[in-house]
Design a protein around this motif. Structure first.
Motif, PDB file in Angstrom:
ATOM      1  N   LYS A  53       0.823  -1.196   0.000  1.00 54.25           N
ATOM      2  CA  LYS A  53       0.000   0.000   0.000  1.00 54.25           C
ATOM      3  C   LYS A  53       0.862   1.252   0.000  1.00 54.25           C
ATOM      4  CE  LYS A  53      -2.162   1.162   3.677  1.00 54.25           C
ATOM      5  NZ  LYS A  53      -3.064   1.200   4.850  1.00 54.25           N
ATOM      6  N   GLU A  54       0.185   2.424  -0.051  1.00 53.33           N
ATOM      7  CA  GLU A  54       0.906   3.667  -0.270  1.00 53.33           C
ATOM      8  C   GLU A  54       1.893   4.006   0.840  1.00 53.33           C
ATOM      9  OE1 GLU A  54      -3.064   4.820   1.623  1.00 53.33           O
ATOM     10  OE2 GLU A  54      -2.350   3.436   0.100  1.00 53.33           O
ATOM     11  N   ASP A  55       1.698   3.438   2.049  1.00 51.74           N
ATOM     12  CA  ASP A  55       2.663   3.676   3.122  1.00 51.74           C
ATOM     13  C   ASP A  55       4.042   3.135   2.770  1.00 51.74           C
ATOM     14  OD1 ASP A  55       0.483   4.677   4.370  1.00 51.74           O
ATOM     15  OD2 ASP A  55       0.260   3.065   5.824  1.00 51.74           O
ATOM     16  N   PHE A  56       4.098   2.149   1.879  1.00 48.72           N
ATOM     17  CA  PHE A  56       5.356   1.516   1.501  1.00 48.72           C
ATOM     18  C   PHE A  56       5.768   1.885   0.076  1.00 48.72           C
ATOM     19  CE2 PHE A  56       3.129  -1.152   4.550  1.00 48.72           C
ATOM     20  CZ  PHE A  56       4.076  -1.295   5.549  1.00 48.72           C
ATOM     21  N   THR A  57       5.181   2.957  -0.441  1.00 51.64           N
ATOM     22  CA  THR A  57       5.485   3.404  -1.793  1.00 51.64           C
ATOM     23  C   THR A  57       6.074   4.809  -1.735  1.00 51.64           C
ATOM     24  OG1 THR A  57       3.667   2.093  -2.726  1.00 51.64           O
ATOM     25  CG2 THR A  57       4.522   3.900  -4.069  1.00 51.64           C
ATOM     26  N   GLY A  58       7.242   4.975  -2.313  1.00 48.17           N
ATOM     27  CA  GLY A  58       7.832   6.303  -2.396  1.00 48.17           C
ATOM     28  C   GLY A  58       7.141   7.121  -3.475  1.00 48.17           C
ATOM     29  N   ILE A  70       5.272  15.505  -0.106  1.00 47.17           N
ATOM     30  CA  ILE A  70       4.712  15.351   1.228  1.00 47.17           C
ATOM     31  C   ILE A  70       3.244  14.947   1.122  1.00 47.17           C
ATOM     32  CG2 ILE A  70       6.308  16.997   2.236  1.00 47.17           C
ATOM     33  CD1 ILE A  70       4.144  19.094   2.153  1.00 47.17           C
ATOM     34  N   GLY A  71       2.724  14.402   2.227  1.00 49.51           N
ATOM     35  CA  GLY A  71       1.331  14.004   2.281  1.00 49.51           C
ATOM     36  C   GLY A  71       0.571  14.842   3.298  1.00 49.51           C
ATOM     37  N   ILE A  72      -0.657  14.433   3.596  1.00 48.32           N
ATOM     38  CA  ILE A  72      -1.472  15.175   4.554  1.00 48.32           C
ATOM     39  C   ILE A  72      -2.024  14.264   5.640  1.00 48.32           C
ATOM     40  CG2 ILE A  72      -2.143  16.946   2.895  1.00 48.32           C
ATOM     41  CD1 ILE A  72      -4.811  15.424   2.618  1.00 48.32           C
ATOM     42  N   GLY A  73      -1.565  13.020   5.678  1.00 43.94           N
ATOM     43  CA  GLY A  73      -2.095  12.053   6.625  1.00 43.94           C
ATOM     44  C   GLY A  73      -1.203  11.851   7.830  1.00 43.94           C
ATOM     45  N   ASP A  74      -1.431  10.702   8.516  1.00 38.63           N
ATOM     46  CA  ASP A  74      -0.694  10.400   9.741  1.00 38.63           C
ATOM     47  C   ASP A  74       0.729   9.918   9.477  1.00 38.63           C
ATOM     48  OD1 ASP A  74      -3.102  10.990  10.799  1.00 38.63           O
ATOM     49  OD2 ASP A  74      -3.311   9.172  11.997  1.00 38.63           O
ATOM     50  N   ASN A  75       1.036   9.522   8.244  1.00 39.62           N
ATOM     51  CA  ASN A  75       2.351   8.975   7.951  1.00 39.62           C
ATOM     52  C   ASN A  75       2.884   9.584   6.663  1.00 39.62           C
ATOM     53  OD1 ASN A  75       0.838   7.604   5.959  1.00 39.62           O
ATOM     54  ND2 ASN A  75       0.405   5.971   7.426  1.00 39.62           N
ATOM     55  N   ARG A  76       3.820   8.901   6.009  1.00 31.92           N
ATOM     56  CA  ARG A  76       4.430   9.453   4.803  1.00 31.92           C
ATOM     57  C   ARG A  76       3.699   9.036   3.533  1.00 31.92           C
ATOM     58  NH1 ARG A  76      10.894  10.381   5.106  1.00 31.92           N
ATOM     59  NH2 ARG A  76      10.933  11.435   7.105  1.00 31.92           N
ATOM     60  N   GLY A  77       2.599   8.323   3.651  1.00 30.51           N
ATOM     61  CA  GLY A  77       1.815   7.973   2.476  1.00 30.51           C
ATOM     62  C   GLY A  77       1.209   9.218   1.842  1.00 30.51           C
ATOM     63  N   VAL A  78       1.062   9.184   0.522  1.00 35.41           N
ATOM     64  CA  VAL A  78       0.537  10.322  -0.239  1.00 35.41           C
ATOM     65  C   VAL A  78      -0.882  10.022  -0.700  1.00 35.41           C
ATOM     66  CG1 VAL A  78       0.808  11.671  -2.360  1.00 35.41           C
ATOM     67  CG2 VAL A  78       2.804  11.117  -0.969  1.00 35.41           C
ATOM     68  N   GLN A 111      12.459   6.456  -2.396  1.00 33.77           N
ATOM     69  CA  GLN A 111      12.155   5.087  -2.779  1.00 33.77           C
ATOM     70  C   GLN A 111      11.314   4.427  -1.688  1.00 33.77           C
ATOM     71  OE1 GLN A 111      15.137   2.741  -4.959  1.00 33.77           O
ATOM     72  NE2 GLN A 111      16.651   4.272  -4.349  1.00 33.77           N
ATOM     73  N   GLY A 112      10.547   3.410  -2.104  1.00 37.26           N
ATOM     74  CA  GLY A 112       9.721   2.654  -1.181  1.00 37.26           C
ATOM     75  C   GLY A 112       9.953   1.168  -1.369  1.00 37.26           C
ATOM     76  N   ILE A 113       9.511   0.401  -0.402  1.00 36.47           N
ATOM     77  CA  ILE A 113       9.665  -1.049  -0.484  1.00 36.47           C
ATOM     78  C   ILE A 113       8.887  -1.602  -1.672  1.00 36.47           C
ATOM     79  CG2 ILE A 113       9.227  -3.230   0.702  1.00 36.47           C
ATOM     80  CD1 ILE A 113       9.607  -1.768   3.330  1.00 36.47           C
ATOM     81  N   GLY A 114       7.669  -1.086  -1.859  1.00 32.04           N
ATOM     82  CA  GLY A 114       6.857  -1.573  -2.963  1.00 32.04           C
ATOM     83  C   GLY A 114       7.291  -1.024  -4.301  1.00 32.04           C
ATOM     84  N   GLY A 115       7.755   0.214  -4.339  1.00 32.97           N
ATOM     85  CA  GLY A 115       8.156   0.859  -5.571  1.00 32.97           C
ATOM     86  C   GLY A 115       8.163   2.362  -5.385  1.00 32.97           C
ATOM     87  N   THR A 116       8.363   3.069  -6.480  1.00 36.92           N
ATOM     88  CA  THR A 116       8.427   4.522  -6.439  1.00 36.92           C
ATOM     89  C   THR A 116       7.573   5.093  -7.561  1.00 36.92           C
ATOM     90  OG1 THR A 116      10.686   4.448  -5.568  1.00 36.92           O
ATOM     91  CG2 THR A 116       9.947   6.524  -6.518  1.00 36.92           C
ATOM     92  N   VAL A 117       6.711   6.046  -7.219  1.00 32.05           N
ATOM     93  CA  VAL A 117       5.852   6.717  -8.190  1.00 32.05           C
ATOM     94  C   VAL A 117       6.351   8.144  -8.362  1.00 32.05           C
ATOM     95  CG1 VAL A 117       3.523   7.490  -8.740  1.00 32.05           C
ATOM     96  CG2 VAL A 117       3.869   5.302  -7.577  1.00 32.05           C
ATOM     97  N   ASP A 118       6.784   8.465  -9.588  1.00 28.36           N
ATOM     98  CA  ASP A 118       7.219   9.829  -9.898  1.00 28.36           C
ATOM     99  C   ASP A 118       6.174  10.471 -10.802  1.00 28.36           C
ATOM    100  OD1 ASP A 118       8.741  12.136 -10.128  1.00 28.36           O
ATOM    101  OD2 ASP A 118       9.832  11.385 -11.875  1.00 28.36           O
ATOM    102  N   MET A 119       5.358  11.354 -10.225  1.00 34.68           N
ATOM    103  CA  MET A 119       4.364  12.093 -11.011  1.00 34.68           C
ATOM    104  C   MET A 119       5.036  13.287 -11.683  1.00 34.68           C
ATOM    105  SD  MET A 119       1.014  11.941  -8.528  1.00 34.68           S
ATOM    106  CE  MET A 119       1.769  12.895  -7.198  1.00 34.68           C
ATOM    107  N   ARG A 120       4.585  13.587 -12.905  1.00 34.97           N
ATOM    108  CA  ARG A 120       5.261  14.614 -13.675  1.00 34.97           C
ATOM    109  C   ARG A 120       4.269  15.609 -14.261  1.00 34.97           C
ATOM    110  NH1 ARG A 120       9.832  10.837 -16.786  1.00 34.97           N
ATOM    111  NH2 ARG A 120      10.849  10.123 -14.839  1.00 34.97           N
TER     112      ARG A 120
END
Length: 521
Positions: A129-134, A143-151, A177-186
């Motif tokens: 899930k997003e908590d493990f995704t960079g 940055i995110g707006i939640g309780d953790n680093r998930g976006v 980077q994240g354990i699951g993968g990395t999402v780079d929005m452009r």
């Protein structure tokens, strides 16, 4: 290529100065074509045959372009990458079809959307899930707006994005980077896209009408995207405005626990039935400036501002459930009978989320030689959010104030799809004089630390005094979130002529991140 074998057709494929592929078709009139027209269209075909010239004159060129361009861009990104990636690109700025980048990402292989409140908000990469995704925006940590680093990806309208690259394996050049993968929005680079003015409008209508009268069942999406080149294609500006008002209406049936009696009949221990209405409002402004200072130097500046609110209401019943054993008929989960001791809690829970997110970045690239280049990148991001959730209880009386004879009964039908009530007695819930703002159940256990404050000499109907256990009539929780991130990166990249190493990238990166949450309840 197959088209070129057709008689009278000449096909040419070329790449224009922006790297877009185009197809040109040149058609020649042919007596055979005229004959076919005559056979198919009768008199109209006859007129065509009579007026068709016999020479080899050529009609105007027809240029065909379309969605294929976005597929070509995505394929090129995958081919040029040294790692396993997925790519999503728009044919043009403002042309991604979904309400947010979250829904667009969920279409890619290996990615799954995670719904929250009826909308795709999180993205799971390879099952994480997003908590493990960079997550990054134009290569910068986001940055995110939640309780953790998930976006929360649903904050980003698809209309302001030109695409995204998802790294499914580790890459040493990725700072996020994240354990699951990395999402780079452009976001778009103006000089790499054609000049355009795009206006998008969408009307939304829920398939379910709102059960809560102060909320609607329809909304809208609107976006304006503008891309312009100046100074002989050396300066480009891209602006995007997006406005969204999106409602969701749901009905929830929930239970807590099932148990079987001696006859093998299954019944729930408690019921939770709700009508939920929510409304997302999101206003976004995105701006990008690209300046090609010279053939060896380039400056990019981008800014993003998102203002949003997500408000809603939850109304329904929540209560323990018990049935008269003598009334039960059926087996398994297919049971009918009579509920006894009914004292439902009427819940009215308002929910409100308001916040904003701002991001600014600058990138300067310099090419020293044909093989060596460098870049300096700076970014600043900040976000704030207020989250509120309240619980308001009502019922026929406070827990302990009603005798068993004053509690209600309901006849019900139980099935694998849920429980439905077919009649009731002793539950005048539509009578304003009978329903009170009070705590019908013993939900005050959380106040044990201040039990003395609620000590009472008033007795319940069972002869025991009221205590803190009966003292909770509702709940209000609110939390303030704030986050800020500053980062700077200096990078140098060179092409080598070695047999086993052909490129090297190194540099320095420094970031300062602060995140806080003040929770009040």
């Amino acid at each position: 290529n197959r088209l070129s074998h057709l008689r009278g057709v000449r096909v040419s494929k070329f790449r224009n100065r922006r790297g877009e592929f185009k197809m040109k078709f040149k058609f020649k009139r042919d007596p055979v074509a005229a004959a076919v027209s005559l056979a198919l269209y009768g008199a109209s075909g006859l007129a065509l045959a009579q007026t068709a010239p016999t020479d080899d004159s050529t009609m105007e060129e027809v240029v065909v372009s379309g969605f294929r361009q976005s597929l070509i861009k995505s394929e090129a990104i995958k081919q040029d990458s040294s790692t396993i990636v997925e790519a999503l690109t728009a044919e043009d700025i403002g042309k991604l079809p979904d309400t947010s980048i979250a829904e667009s990402l969920a279409r890619l292989p290996g990615l799954a959307g995670e719904r929250s409140g009826g909308r795709v908000s999180g993205i799971a990469v390879r099952g994480f899930k997003e908590d493990f995704t960079g997550t990054s925006l134009n290569g910068r940590e986001l940055i995110g707006i939640g309780d953790n680093r998930g976006v929360e990806y649903d904050l980003y309208p698809s209309e302001i994005m030109s695409g995204a690259v998802i790294y499914k394996t580790a890459d040493a050049t990725l700072l996020t980077q994240g354990i699951g993968g990395t999402v780079d929005m452009r976001t778009v680079r103006p000089l790499e896209a054609r000049e355009s003015l795009t206006l998008n409008g969408t009307y939304e209508k829920d398939s379910r009408r709102s059960d809560n009268p102060e909320f609607k069942d329809h909304g809208y999406r609107g976006a304006l995207s503008w891309n312009k080149h100046f100074a002989d294609d050396r300066v480009g500006i891209a602006l995007a405005l997006a406005d969204t008002l999106s409602p969701t209406n749901q009905r929830k049936y929930g239970v807590w626990g099932y148990g079987a009696n001696a006859a093998g009949q299954y019944l729930p221990f408690g019921l939770d039935t709700q009508s939920i209405s929510k409304e997302l409002s999101r206003k976004t402004i995105s701006g990008v400036l690209q300046w090609k200072i010279s053939d060896n130097a380039e400056l990019n500046l981008d800014a993003l501002d998102i203002r949003y609110s997500d408000k809603g209401i939850i109304r329904g019943f929540i209560e323990p459930f018990s049935a008269d054993p003598a009334s039960l008929q059926g087996s398994g989960a297919n049971v009918t009978g009579t509920q006894i001791g009914a004292n439902p809690v009427i819940r009215t829970d308002p929910e409100n989320t308001v916040g904003k997110l701002q991001s600014f970045g600058g990138n300067f690239k310099l090419k020293f030689t044909d093989k060596w280049s460098g870049q300096l990148d700076y970014s600043h991001s900040k976000s704030s959010k207020l989250y509120e959730r309240a619980e308001s209880y009502a019922g026929l009386g406070r827990n302990g104030s009603l005798t068993p004879g004053q509690l209600g009964t309901r006849t019900f039908v139980m099935s694998p799809n849920g429980i439905m009530f077919t009649g009731s007695t002793g539950l005048p819930l539509n009578d304003f004089n009978a329903v009170k703002l009070t705590g019908p159940q013993q939900w005050g256990g959380g106040m044990a630390s201040v039990a003395d404050h609620f000590a009472s000499s008033v007795l319940r109907v069972d002869g025991q005094p009221y205590s803190y256990l009966e003292a909770q009539d509702g709940f209000w929780n609110h939390a303030d979130f704030a986050e800020q991130l500053n980062a700077v990166k200096l990078e140098l990249q060179g092409d080598l002529e070695g047999s086993w190493v052909n490129k090297v990238t190194f540099g320095l990166h420094h970031s300062e991140r602060d995140k806080s949450k003040a929770n009040h309840g």
